[in-house]
Each structure stands twice: as C-alpha cells, then as structure tokens.
Design an enzyme around this catalytic site. Structure first.
Site, PDB file in Angstrom:
ATOM      1  N   TYR A 167       0.847  -1.187   0.000  1.00  0.00           N
ATOM      2  CA  TYR A 167       0.000   0.000   0.000  1.00  0.00           C
ATOM      3  C   TYR A 167       0.891   1.248   0.000  1.00  0.00           C
ATOM      4  CZ  TYR A 167      -3.736  -3.215   1.409  1.00  0.00           C
ATOM      5  OH  TYR A 167      -4.627  -4.255   1.476  1.00  0.00           O
ATOM      6  N   CYS A 193      -5.946  -6.222  -7.562  1.00  0.00           N
ATOM      7  CA  CYS A 193      -5.754  -5.651  -6.227  1.00  0.00           C
ATOM      8  C   CYS A 193      -5.234  -6.700  -5.238  1.00  0.00           C
ATOM      9  CB  CYS A 193      -7.035  -5.007  -5.722  1.00  0.00           C
ATOM     10  SG  CYS A 193      -8.485  -6.060  -5.770  1.00  0.00           S
ATOM     11  N   HIS A 194      -5.333  -7.977  -5.587  1.00  0.00           N
ATOM     12  CA  HIS A 194      -4.782  -9.020  -4.705  1.00  0.00           C
ATOM     13  C   HIS A 194      -3.262  -8.945  -4.630  1.00  0.00           C
ATOM     14  CE1 HIS A 194      -4.897 -10.855  -8.747  1.00  0.00           C
ATOM     15  NE2 HIS A 194      -3.816 -11.509  -8.369  1.00  0.00           N
ATOM     16  N   GLU A 203      -0.311 -17.398  -8.694  1.00  0.00           N
ATOM     17  CA  GLU A 203       0.649 -16.613  -9.460  1.00  0.00           C
ATOM     18  C   GLU A 203       2.093 -16.867  -9.039  1.00  0.00           C
ATOM     19  OE1 GLU A 203      -0.369 -12.470  -9.619  1.00  0.00           O
ATOM     20  OE2 GLU A 203      -2.375 -12.880 -10.396  1.00  0.00           O
TER      21      GLU A 203
END
Length: 150
Positions: A86, A115-116, A143
C-alpha cells in the site's frame, strides 16, 4: 444464458456495458451472456486459473473518478506474480496508504485488475473479494507469489 466461470475462489461472473467488463461478480453470473464478450471472459478466466494466462486482454471499463482510474492503472502495471505494498502505491500516486487501501476495496473488477497483488508492509492487508484473505492467498499462490506469504 449468462456466463459463470468456476474457479478456485468460487463461481465468478461479470457485468458489462455491452462492450467492456465493468464489474466482476462473486458467487453468481452477472449480465455478461454467452456472446463474444462472455466467451472471451470465460476463456481468459479459465486460462488464468489454469496457469496459462498472465495478462488479461479483455476490454475493461471500471467506474471511478480520476484518482480511482489512476490507481487502477497502477494496479494493472503490477506484473503477474509480483506484489507492491500500500505504501509503494501511495508514494507513486502521492496519496496516503489509507487512500490506497480504500481504493483497493472499491476496485470493481478484482482479479482482472489485480488488487490481490497489493500487500501491507507487515502482512497481507485486506481483500474485499468474496472469501476475503483466503481468496487473496489463493490468487497469490496461483501466481507463484506464495513465497512472499511466509
């Protein structure tokens, strides 16, 4: 019939404005039907969850003002299998980390706009998709970013 993709994070559908995806729907179908956009949505989501697709090419039209649009573009720039914090995004966009967290929660097209891939400085942070943190962990593992979770 409207499209629903079975996935490791549950059934997923989508809404569209007729030409682009406007929202990911968790747990059920949206208004995207079996036409060309729906077929493409189903193919790309299935390929992503099968480990055969890293970058979505579906047309996207997320709602949001100028900051949200800039933020969503920053999310799209995070490569598959990588993460940012963030704080990283806050610095890049010259806003607070709290603003980034709120923008993540307002992302209407989760997974497709990743957003993950945004983590807290000292942990996972939150996730507004159905399944919460478990869904975020599942996507990061898919991923190959699971090493970041240990």
């Amino acid at each position: 019939m409207n499209v629903v993709v079975e996935s490791p994070v549950g059934p997923l559908g989508a809404d569209s404005d007729g030409t682009a995806i406007t929202r990911l729907i968790w747990g059920r179908a949206g208004n995207v039907d079996n036409g060309p956009l729906g077929m493409r949505f189903e193919q790309e989501m299935s390929a992503y969850f099968g480990g055969d697709l890293r970058d979505f090419t579906l047309p996207l039209a997320p709602a949001g003002g100028p900051f949200q649009q800039d933020f969503l573009q920053a999310l799209l720039a995070i490569p598959y299998g990588e993460t940012r914090t963030y704080g990283d995004l806050a610095k890049d966009l010259d806003v607070s980390a709290q603003a980034i967290g709120q923008a993540c929660g307002a992302n209407p097209i989760a997974i497709l706009i990743p957003c993950h891939r945004v983590l807290a400085a000292n942990g996972l942070g939150g996730y507004s998709g159905a399944g919460g943190i478990e869904a975020k962990v599942t996507l990061l593992k898919l991923e190959g970013a699971a090493g970041l979770l240990i």
